[in-house]
Design a protein around this motif. Structure first.
Motif, PDB file in Angstrom:
ATOM      1  N   GLU A 302      -5.077   4.124   6.016  1.00  0.00           N
ATOM      2  CA  GLU A 302      -5.199   2.588   6.320  1.00  0.00           C
ATOM      3  C   GLU A 302      -5.192   2.028   4.838  1.00  0.00           C
ATOM      4  O   GLU A 302      -4.467   1.062   4.852  1.00  0.00           O
ATOM      5  N   HIS A 303      -5.622   2.434   3.769  1.00  0.00           N
ATOM      6  CA  HIS A 303      -5.658   1.895   2.362  1.00  0.00           C
ATOM      7  C   HIS A 303      -4.231   2.090   1.871  1.00  0.00           C
ATOM      8  O   HIS A 303      -3.564   1.324   1.207  1.00  0.00           O
ATOM      9  N   SER A 305      -1.308   2.013   3.699  1.00  0.00           N
ATOM     10  CA  SER A 305      -0.626   0.985   4.392  1.00  0.00           C
ATOM     11  C   SER A 305      -0.778  -0.204   3.681  1.00  0.00           C
ATOM     12  O   SER A 305       0.104  -1.064   3.706  1.00  0.00           O
ATOM     13  N   ILE A 306      -2.027  -0.712   3.541  1.00  0.00           N
ATOM     14  CA  ILE A 306      -2.288  -2.014   2.793  1.00  0.00           C
ATOM     15  C   ILE A 306      -1.615  -1.959   1.443  1.00  0.00           C
ATOM     16  O   ILE A 306      -1.015  -2.876   1.272  1.00  0.00           O
ATOM     17  N   TRP A 309       2.029  -2.875   1.855  1.00  0.00           N
ATOM     18  CA  TRP A 309       2.492  -4.192   1.957  1.00  0.00           C
ATOM     19  C   TRP A 309       2.399  -5.080   0.565  1.00  0.00           C
ATOM     20  O   TRP A 309       3.148  -6.034   0.374  1.00  0.00           O
ATOM     21  N   THR A 310       1.192  -4.602  -0.121  1.00  0.00           N
ATOM     22  CA  THR A 310       1.017  -5.555  -1.060  1.00  0.00           C
ATOM     23  C   THR A 310       1.803  -4.972  -2.469  1.00  0.00           C
ATOM     24  O   THR A 310       1.932  -5.784  -3.374  1.00  0.00           O
ATOM     25  N   MET A 347      -1.184  -6.654   7.772  1.00  0.00           N
ATOM     26  CA  MET A 347      -2.384  -6.014   7.293  1.00  0.00           C
ATOM     27  C   MET A 347      -3.809  -6.209   8.270  1.00  0.00           C
ATOM     28  O   MET A 347      -4.766  -6.160   7.501  1.00  0.00           O
TER      29      MET A 347
END
Length: 432
Positions: A302-303, A305-306, A309-310, A347
């Motif tokens: 999950e982190h 994936s974030i 995007w960032t 997100m």
């Protein structure tokens, strides 16, 4: 020229088609790597890791919501869905493609070649009506004696067309001269060539039934060298390829010895995995996005994936936004507009995380309830267009009593009537 580019007139043009309309004459020759293979944008796409990285980048960008805003004096922003730029970026950029197809195509050009080009078509009012993509392999930038530059494009018929800077929307990634973006394929050709060499070796390895060849022990000697070569060719023909696995018949005391896997062969899979991670790093893609799950867990995916995007998609979005505002709207465009590709919806996480976030923002007054409903794709409800203000804060006195801060909050009204005792039935108020 433009019709033939999109409608596919004539026979299908493959990468190795050397007919007059084929792409062979327009594809770059490619740079030879130290490992041997020539690396070009087309050949590199044969690597599953490269294909996956380009697909992740192009599809992720094509999915991002886009909006054109007009800033207001009070700091708010008005959505301009009626503007021609919104139509181009969100609905229909040209007569041949949807916005998703168009953005995915241009993002693929940028990922592989560092450049993407569109021919600009405008109407009499100065509004851009079409953005027609042009293949970057057929485009060159030419410096002029004045210090300016122009674009030279070669169409599928071999015709040369010149464009001024104002006729081309040029998206460029990292550039050393500010004119042409650098191609990741050319810069990282050694890592890609290594991957192509290992892929070619693996194909030959498995074509040989995934086993190294053995050797035949012969107690005597062959009469001539030709007899020895003839025996070897006959053996390979009878026991190789589709005949592998059939019973072999040996004569004159011959014995077959099969070779085991060498240490280098046993480490081959590890080497391919390491090369996959190298390729993912070229484009800043988390390995789990392209199927490398060896070091991924439910806690860190999950982190990652974030961070994708960032750290990866946000800079790409900023590049698109700045380029559209400067080269499509123009510096003197009135009113001043802003283009925004929104990564926030990408997100949102799972249902519990989204619910917790929306509840926190609504209860703190940052978001009105209808905005939270809009994020979840729900229709607005009357009466939920104003922010809630929490009023349950207080100061504890020395005697243990709690004094509500501010009493009646200025500019608010009770969210619910009291029960006759003077105490409100709700701890939230609605801004007047």
């Amino acid at each position: 020229m433009l019709v033939s580019l999109f409608s596919g007139r004539g026979p299908r043009a493959e990468g190795d088609d050397r007919s007059p309309w084929g792409n062979f004459w327009f594809e770059p020759v490619g740079l030879r790597s130290m490992g041997g293979p020539r690396v070009s944008s087309l050949s590199a796409m044969g690597l599953p890791a490269v294909w996956s990285c380009v697909q992740v980048l192009s599809k992720s960008f094509a999915l991002m919501p886009v909006m054109v805003y007009e800033p207001q004096e009070n700091g708010a922003r008005k959505k301009r869905r009626d503007h021609w730029l919104y139509r181009l970026l969100k609905k229909r950029p040209n007569k041949f493609q949807t916005a998703f197809e168009w953005r995915q195509m241009l993002m693929g050009h940028l990922a592989l070649r560092g450049n993407a080009f569109c021919q600009i078509t405008a109407n009499a009012r100065g509004e851009i009506t079409d953005l027609l993509p042009l293949h970057p392999d057929r485009m060159q930038c030419e410096l002029l004696p004045s210090g300016d530059y122009r674009y030279r494009f070669t169409d599928q018929n071999g015709k040369t067309i010149y464009y001024t800077r104002g006729e081309i929307w040029h998206l460029r990634w990292f550039s050393q001269d500010g004119i042409v973006g650098m191609s990741p394929i050319e810069i990282m050709r050694e890592s890609l060539g290594e991957g192509m060499s290992m892929q070619s070796y693996a194909a030959r390895f498995y074509a040989n039934d995934a086993r190294p060849p053995g050797w035949i022990e012969f107690p005597g000697t062959f009469a001539t060298k030709a007899a020895k070569l003839n025996f070897r060719e006959t053996w390979q023909e009878m026991q190789g390829g589709k005949n592998r696995g059939k019973v072999a018949v040996l004569e004159r005391g011959m014995k077959y010895h099969e070779l085991g896997l060498k240490l280098a062969d046993q480490q081959f899979i590890e080497a391919r995995a390491a090369n996959l991670n190298d390729i993912a790093r070229i484009w800043g893609i988390p390995p789990h996005k392209i199927g490398a799950l060896e070091r991924s867990t439910n806690n860190n995916i999950e982190h990652q994936s974030i961070e994708f995007w960032t750290d990866t998609m946000w800079p790409w979005a900023e590049m698109w936004e700045n380029s559209a505002e400067v080269f499509l709207l123009g510096e003197d465009y009135t009113p001043e507009l802003e283009v925004e590709f929104d990564i926030a919806p990408m997100m949102r996480g799972d249902g519990v995380a989204r619910a917790t976030r929306i509840r926190s923002l609504v209860l703190s007054g940052v978001m009105v309830p209808n905005e939270g409903r809009q994020e979840e794709g729900l229709d607005p409800i009357d009466g939920l267009d104003r922010p809630l203000i929490p009023v349950n804060m207080g100061i504890m006195e020395e005697d243990g009593e709690v004094e509500v801060v501010g009493g009646e909050t200025p500019g608010t009204k009770p969210a619910a009537p009291d029960d006759g005792s003077g105490e409100r039935l709700s701890r939230m108020t609605v801004a007047a």
